[in-house]
Design a protein around this motif. Structure first.
Motif, PDB file in Angstrom:
ATOM      1  N   SER A   1      -7.429   1.850  -0.431  1.00 24.60           N
ATOM      2  CA  SER A   1      -6.064   1.489  -0.792  1.00 24.60           C
ATOM      3  C   SER A   1      -5.569   0.322   0.062  1.00 24.60           C
ATOM      4  O   SER A   1      -4.938  -0.616  -0.436  1.00 24.60           O
ATOM      5  CB  SER A   1      -5.163   2.706  -0.610  1.00 24.60           C
ATOM      6  OG  SER A   1      -3.846   2.396  -0.957  1.00 24.60           O
ATOM      7  N   LEU A   2      -5.893   0.368   1.350  1.00 26.11           N
ATOM      8  CA  LEU A   2      -5.493  -0.721   2.249  1.00 26.11           C
ATOM      9  C   LEU A   2      -6.156  -2.033   1.812  1.00 26.11           C
ATOM     10  O   LEU A   2      -5.506  -3.079   1.716  1.00 26.11           O
ATOM     11  CB  LEU A   2      -5.884  -0.382   3.690  1.00 26.11           C
ATOM     12  CG  LEU A   2      -5.603  -1.472   4.719  1.00 26.11           C
ATOM     13  CD1 LEU A   2      -4.101  -1.707   4.841  1.00 26.11           C
ATOM     14  CD2 LEU A   2      -6.200  -1.103   6.084  1.00 26.11           C
TER      15      LEU A   2
ATOM     16  N   CYS B   1      -7.135  -2.870  -1.118  1.00 21.56           N
ATOM     17  CA  CYS B   1      -6.515  -3.361  -2.358  1.00 21.56           C
ATOM     18  C   CYS B   1      -5.222  -4.126  -2.057  1.00 21.56           C
ATOM     19  O   CYS B   1      -4.921  -5.131  -2.689  1.00 21.56           O
ATOM     20  CB  CYS B   1      -6.221  -2.209  -3.312  1.00 21.56           C
ATOM     21  SG  CYS B   1      -7.684  -1.491  -4.050  1.00 21.56           S
ATOM     22  N   ALA B   2      -4.474  -3.626  -1.059  1.00 26.63           N
ATOM     23  CA  ALA B   2      -3.190  -4.260  -0.737  1.00 26.63           C
ATOM     24  C   ALA B   2      -3.400  -5.637  -0.116  1.00 26.63           C
ATOM     25  O   ALA B   2      -2.523  -6.501  -0.197  1.00 26.63           O
ATOM     26  CB  ALA B   2      -2.394  -3.375   0.209  1.00 26.63           C
TER      27      ALA B   2
ATOM     28  N   MET C   1       0.859  -1.173   0.000  1.00 29.30           N
ATOM     29  CA  MET C   1       0.000   0.000   0.000  1.00 29.30           C
ATOM     30  C   MET C   1       0.899   1.227   0.000  1.00 29.30           C
ATOM     31  O   MET C   1       1.561   1.529   0.980  1.00 29.30           O
ATOM     32  CB  MET C   1      -0.864   0.013   1.259  1.00 29.30           C
ATOM     33  CG  MET C   1      -1.649   1.298   1.412  1.00 29.30           C
ATOM     34  SD  MET C   1      -2.496   1.353   3.003  1.00 29.30           S
ATOM     35  CE  MET C   1      -3.123   3.027   2.966  1.00 29.30           C
TER      36      MET C   1
END
Lengths: 257, 380
Positions: free
Chosen positions: A159-160, A162-163, A96
Motif C-alpha cells: 500500500s505504501l 502504491c502511494a 495511503m
C-alpha cells in the motif's frame, strides 16, 4: 537531524510561508458527532509532519478531507495551493489509507502497474519506479504473489509503495508503519528522510510516540481538536517531559483543566 | 476522459478475474450448463406419454373402425400405449392410479354410429349420428393432457380421412416466412444468451463494487487523477468483454450441440449483448451502494433477475405475459436484448430492423453509467 538543525529548518520554512497544506477552521460532523473541530494547520513544504493522537481523535477524518474523500461540514483547506476537494493537483499528491486499500486479487507488481496507469506514467519510468519501491519495501521476491496471499505487514508495504509510485510532492500516509517490524520501520524512516531531502512533504499519522519523535513537526490531536503543535523537542520542553507520550498526557490534562 | 486511465481500470478488473480460475470456470461453465440443460429439457417434443386404450368397438358392416385409432396411437411417438384394459372402469382406474396419463375409450357402437353418420352425409341427409371417442385425462399436467388430446384427435381424424373418405371442404395452409424448420431451441437460445449475460455482468458488478467499497480501494482510486466517469467506463468495458466472451461460448455451444439457426450477423447479436452487459454493470454498481456486504448484495440478485426471467420473453413470448404485467416487460432492458437477438438469429434481420432494441439498450447503458458516475461523485 539534530533537534537544533530541525528547529532552524522548521523556522526557515515557516518564514518562507511556503505551505503545502493550509487549513482554515476545518470541521467535520457525522450525525451530530464532531470528528474534527476548527482545525487550523500550516504544514511547511519539505517537512515531515506527524499527526498523533489516540483512535477517534480525528486524524484520519482530517486526512480524508484533505485528499478529497470527505466534504468538510464547514471551513476549508488549500492543498498545494488548490482548495479542497482537490482536482487539478491529484497527480502531485500521494495517499495511503489506513485500510491499506490494495487489490488483493492481483499481484504486487500488478497493483503498482495499475497505479502507474492511473497516473499516466510511461512504461519505462513505471518499471524503474516499481523496482525501486519493491526494493525499498523489501518485496522484490514477492512481486508476482497475489496481494491476498501476503501477510498484513507485507500488504501494508504494498500500500505504501502504491502511494509513492508516481513520486508525489506531497504524500499523506495514514498509519504507514502499523504491523511493520522494527527493522523495516527503520528502513521506512530512512526512505522518508530521502524523500524529504528531495523536497517532498510527508504528512503521516501514527500512534507510536517513539516514532513521532522523528517528525519535524508534530500535531497532537484529541477529540477532534489540535491540542498542541510544534517540534517534538519543543513540545517536551514546554511540558517538562522527556517523551512525547508524557507530553501528550500533559497537554491533554491542560486542555481539560 | 483519458483512454489510458480507462484501460488501466479495465485491465485491472480483467487481471483480477484472470487470476481467479474458479470464477473463470463459473463464467464459462454456467452458460454452458444453462444452454445444455434448457436445450435438452425444452428442445425435445413430448415423447412416450403413457396411455391405455379401452377398445370395445364391435364393428358394423364387416368394418371395425377402431382398428385405425388403435394403430395410429400405437405408432405414435408422442404417446405410448401400455395396454388395453377390457372395461372402461378398469381404464379409468388406471388413470386414477397414475399408471397412465389418459385412457382412450372407444365404445361398442363407435363403428356403427360413425358409418351411419358417413352414410347420412353422403346421401345428403342431416347429420344426426356420430361416432364418439372419449379421452379420460389426468389434467394435472396441462401440457401433457393437451398433447394427448391432440394426438387422439389426429387419430380420429385419420379414421374420417382414410377409412370413411370424408374430407373437410375447408383447409388451412401455412408457409413459414421466417424461421423455416425453427424449433423451440432456436426460440430460446437468444433468450438464454441475454439472460446469462445479464446475470453475470450484474453479479460481477455488484459483488466487485461492494468489495471495493468495503476494502476502500474505490476511495483510494478516486484520490488519483482518474475521474469517476473513467472508473465506470473502465469497469463497463471489462465486464462488457466478459459478457461477449460468454455469449460467444453460448453461441458456439448452441450451434454445435443443438444446431441452432443463426440467419443474421452474429456480430450484431454480440453488439446487443455487449450493450446489455454494459447497462447491467451500471445497474449492479448503483445497487452496490445500497448493500453493506457481499452477502446483502447477493440478495439483490433475485429482485433484479426474477422480473427479467419471467417478463422479458426469455422462455415464452411477451404475448404470454398477462396484459396487466406487460407494461413492466417494456421497462425491462432484457426484453429488448432478447427481441433483438431473436430477430437477428431467426429472422436474419439487420441493424436497420432492430434499431429500436439497439437504441433502447444504448440509452439504458448511458443512463446507468451516467448515474453510476454521479453516484461516485457524491461525497459524504
Amino acid at each position: 537531524m539534530s533537534a537544533k538543525a530541525r528547529k532552524v529548518a522548521v523556522a526557515a520554512v515557516t518564514r518562507s510561508g511556503q505551505f503545502t497544506v493550509e487549513t482554515d477552521g476545518l470541521r467535520k460532523e457525522y450525525d451530530g458527532l464532531v470528528a474534527v473541530d476548527s482545525l487550523d494547520l500550516r504544514i511547511g513544504k519539505g517537512l515531515v509532519y506527524g499527526m498523533i493522537g489516540p483512535n477517534g481523535s480525528g486524524k484520519t477524518t482530517a486526512i480524508k478531507m484533505l485528499v478529497g474523500l470527505l466534504r468538510p461540514t464547514s471551513g476549508g483547506a488549500r492543498v498545494l495551493g488548490e482548495s479542497i476537494p482537490v482536482k487539478a493537483n491529484t497527480a502531485r499528491i500521494g495517499y495511503m489509507p489506513q485500510e491499506m486499500a490494495v487489490y488483493d486479487d492481483i499481484s504486487v507488481q500488478e497493483n503498482l502497474g495499475f497505479f502507474a496507469g492511473l497516473y499516466s506514467m510511461d512504461p519505462e519510468s513505471a518499471r524503474r519506479r516499481e523496482e525501486e519501491l519493491l526494493r525499498m519495501t523489501d518485496l522484490a521476491d514477492r512481486a508476482d504473489s497475489l496481494v491476498g496471499q501476503l501477510s498484513g505487514g507485507m500488504r501494508h508495504r504494498v500500500s505504501l509503495a502504491c502511494a509513492l509510485m508516481h513520486d508525489p510532492e506531497l504524500v499523506f500516509l495514514d498509519e504507514p508503519t502499523v504491523g511493520v517490524d522494527p527493522e523495516l520501520r527503520a528502513g521506512f524512516w530512512g526512505y522518508f528522510s530521502r524523500l524529504k531531502e528531495a523536497g517532498k512533504t510527508i504528512v503521516l499519522t501514527t500512534h507510536y510516540m517513539d516514532e513521532a519523535v522523528r517528525c519535524d513537526v508534530v500535531g497532537m490531536m484529541r477529540q477532534g481538536v489540535l491540542i498542541a503543535e510544534g517540534e517534538p523537542a519543543a513540545l517536551m520542553e514546554r511540558t517538562g517531559t522527556t517523551g512525547l507520550e508524557d507530553a501528550f498526557l500533559a497537554f491533554a490534562r491542560e486542555g481539560r483543566a | 476522459m483519458k483512454a489510458q486511465r480507462v484501460l488501466a481500470v479495465a485491465r485491472r478488473a480483467l487481471t483480477g478475474l484472470r487470476h481467479d480460475r474458479r470464477t473463470i470456470a463459473f463464467l464459462l461453465l454456467i452458460p454452458l450448463f444453462m444452454i445444455t440443460l434448457f436445450g435438452y429439457t425444452f428442445g425435445g417434443e413430448l415423447q412416450d406419454v403413457k396411455i391405455c386404450i379401452v377398445d370395445l368397438d364391435e364393428g358394423a358392416d364387416n368394418q371395425t373402425l377402431s382398428v385405425i385409432v388403435v394403430a395410429y396411437l400405437t405408432n405414435s411417438k408422442t404417446v405410448k400405449v401400455t395396454d388395453q384394459p377390457s372395461s372402461l372402469d378398469d381404464g379409468i382406474q388406471r388413470v386414477r392410479d397414475g399408471d397412465v396419463w389418459a385412457t382412450v375409450y372407444i365404445p361398442v357402437d363407435f363403428s356403427e354410429r360413425a358409418l351411419a353418420g358417413a352414410e347420412q352425409l353422403t346421401t345428403g341427409q342431416p347429420l344426426t349420428t356420430i361416432g364418439t371417442v372419449t379421452v379420460y385425462l389426468d389434467n394435472s399436467n396441462p401440457n401433457i393432457a393437451s398433447a394427448v388430446s391432440k394426438e387422439v384427435y389426429a387419430a380420429v381424424q385419420a379414421v374420417a380421412g382414410i377409412e370413411l373418405g370424408l374430407y373437410s371442404p375447408i383447409a388451412l395452409a401455412s408457409e413459414e416466412v421466417y424461421g423455416e424448420d425453427a424449433e423451440f431451441i432456436d426460440f430460446f437460445a437468444p433468450g438464454v444468451m441475454g439472460l446469462a449475460a445479464m446475470m453475470v455482468t450484474f453479479m460481477l458488478s455488484i459483488i466487485t463494487f461492494v468489495h471495493e467499497r468495503s476494502t476502500h480501494t474505490l476511495d483510494r482510486v478516486l484520490t488519483t487523477p482518474v475521474t469517476e466517469g473513467e472508473v465506470v467506463a473502465g469497469y463497463a468495458m471489462a465486464f462488457g468483454v466478459v459478457a461477449l466472451i460468454q455469449s460467444t461460448v453460448i453461441l458456439v455451444a448452441a450451434v454445435l450441440l443443438f444446431d441452432i439457426q443463426i440467419a443474421g450477423n452474429p456480430l450484431l447479436v454480440l453488439l446487443v449483448i455487449f450493450l446489455l452487459g454494459v447497462g447491467n454493470q451500471g445497474l449492479g454498481f448503483l445497487l452496490s451502494s445500497l448493500a453493506r456486504s457481499e452477502f446483502q448484495a447477493v440478495q439483490f440478485m433475485p429482485i433484479v433477475l426474477f422480473p427479467s426471467i419471467l417478463l422479458a420473453g426469455v422462455f415464452w413470448p411477451l404475448e404470454a405475459v398477462p396484459e396487466l404485467l406487460r407494461p413492466i416487460s417494456y421497462f425491462i432492458p432484457l426484453t429488448y436484448a432478447v427481441e433483438g437477438c431473436r430477430s437477428v438469429m431467426i429472422r436474419g434481420w439487420g441493424i436497420g430492423d432492430i434499431w429500436l432494441s439497439v437504441v433502447v439498450l444504448v440509452v439504458f447503458a448511458i443512463v446507468m453509467l451516467g448515474l453510476s458516475a454521479l453516484g461516485l461523485k457524491r461525497r459524504r
